[in-house]
Design an enzyme around this catalytic site. Sequence first.
Site, PDB file in Angstrom:
ATOM      1  N   ALA A  76      30.220  18.738  75.793  1.00 44.90           N
ATOM      2  CA  ALA A  76      30.676  17.342  75.744  1.00 44.90           C
ATOM      3  C   ALA A  76      29.498  16.457  75.353  1.00 44.90           C
ATOM      4  O   ALA A  76      28.372  16.948  75.234  1.00 44.90           O
ATOM      5  CB  ALA A  76      31.215  16.920  77.113  1.00 44.90           C
ATOM      6  N   LYS A  77      29.732  15.199  75.133  1.00 42.82           N
ATOM      7  CA  LYS A  77      28.637  14.256  74.890  1.00 42.82           C
ATOM      8  C   LYS A  77      29.138  12.843  75.087  1.00 42.82           C
ATOM      9  O   LYS A  77      30.312  12.544  74.839  1.00 42.82           O
ATOM     10  CB  LYS A  77      28.121  14.398  73.448  1.00 42.82           C
ATOM     11  CG  LYS A  77      26.725  13.839  73.244  1.00 42.82           C
ATOM     12  CD  LYS A  77      25.681  14.823  73.711  1.00 42.82           C
ATOM     13  CE  LYS A  77      24.280  14.311  73.527  1.00 42.82           C
ATOM     14  NZ  LYS A  77      23.291  15.352  73.854  1.00 42.82           N
ATOM     15  N   GLY A  78      28.239  11.967  75.550  1.00 43.61           N
ATOM     16  CA  GLY A  78      28.535  10.544  75.640  1.00 43.61           C
ATOM     17  C   GLY A  78      27.588   9.779  74.737  1.00 43.61           C
ATOM     18  O   GLY A  78      26.475  10.241  74.450  1.00 43.61           O
TER      19      GLY A  78
END
Length: 395
Positions: A76-78
């Site tokens: 995932a990544k923000g």
Amino acid sequence: MTAPATPLMSLTWTDHVTGRHGYLVVDRLVRGVSSGGLRMRQGCTLDEVAGLARGMTMKEALHYNPQGRYIPLGGAKGGIDCDPQDPQAYGVLVRYLRAMRPYIESFWTTGEDLGLTQDLVDRAAEEAGLVSSIQAVYPLLDDETAARRRLADAFAVDVDGIGLDELVGGCGVAESVLAALDRAGVPYEGTRVSVQGLGTMGGATARFLARAGLRVVAVADVKGTVANPEGLDVDALLAARDAYGTVDRSALREADRELPGDAWLSADAEVLVPAAVSYAVDAANQEQITARWIVEAANMPVLPEAEELLARRGITVLPDVVVNSGTNAWWWWTLFGDIDANADEAFAYTRRSMRALIDQMLARAEADGTTPRAAAHAIVADRLPVIAERFGWYR
Ligand SMILES: NC(=O)c1ccc[n+]([C@@H]2O[C@H](COP(=O)([O-])OP(=O)(O)OC[C@H]3O[C@@H](n4cnc5c(N)ncnc54)[C@H](O)[C@@H]3O)[C@@H](O)[C@H]2O)c1
């Protein structure tokens, strides 16, 4: 089952105070959980975050060790589209984390990335009402109390004034460089390196490479490049950084030169380490590169068109998904109990794992007649179905 081409979920958040945007992309879950840092930079886009989230899926899969205690998570990544030095940045960060709270509580574990330090993420997470930025993984631990204590202890370890968490990633990047040199029979002593970025990743990479005997001849930060063909004093530059990885120029020695921002790229060096922004090397500026290896400490620093042109000129790119995977893996090796809160153990384990991965990737590239990146992707493609089969997407 292989991963679908599109992420499991992606969302755009709008800050009701400033109108700025933030993003979360969950590429894949394993046992209901994903892992990926949070970056903050002006101009950050959903596409960029999606690419980084896919990269995290790969990094997790690459470190799968059937005998290890740590079981890979999904990727995932923000991302937040805001200059981290903007006076409003901290407020934006807290509101972003508050909005992401349900995801962080249940399936997204996150931490520092470009533009943010772990201290800042931790402080903002607390203000946003979170127990921890990685709390979603706690239900997967055998002994949560001991595991959390081990990780907290590891974060408290300091080596020469730098936190262990800010060194392990660069230790892995440096080991990737050394493994490539060993394979090519090139001695460390005197091999020249140019680094873009002297923050967490670039700073630690420069430190470990200088200690291995390589000569760091150029480093760039947000203010420009500093260079010295005889070698820069890496420890002095590290000590002269501010919290954003900008070097105070008064620490330069007389023979050090101040050059424009892109001068790191054309430096006379065998090894280039882009350790700052994505998309730093494109089809046009790759022409200036004379190095033999580009070792991606940053995420997505070399654009695909550039990589193709570089390959034609015999320049090898060691890909981000392998090279900079050490930090993420170290968190989990420590939390799950593969290693203790100890710098020597962390560096030794990181070195051993990274060297094995680099060797496996380069051997596969040689056997398949492909680039190292294609080889890394092939290894991931073999591994993802095995992980999905054994552990499943949802817990
Ligand atoms: N920190 C981690 O644990 C980690 C792990 C894996 C990958 N990465 C990747 O490594 C890269 C760097 O992350 P970091 O955490 O070291 O960042 P950081 O914020 O600690 O440091 C960034 C450095 O890059 C410099 N910089 C920023 N913009 C620049 C520009 N346009 N030109 C030249 N220099 C510039 C800054 O001055 C600073 O020295 C990012 O791509 C990140 O995604 C970080």
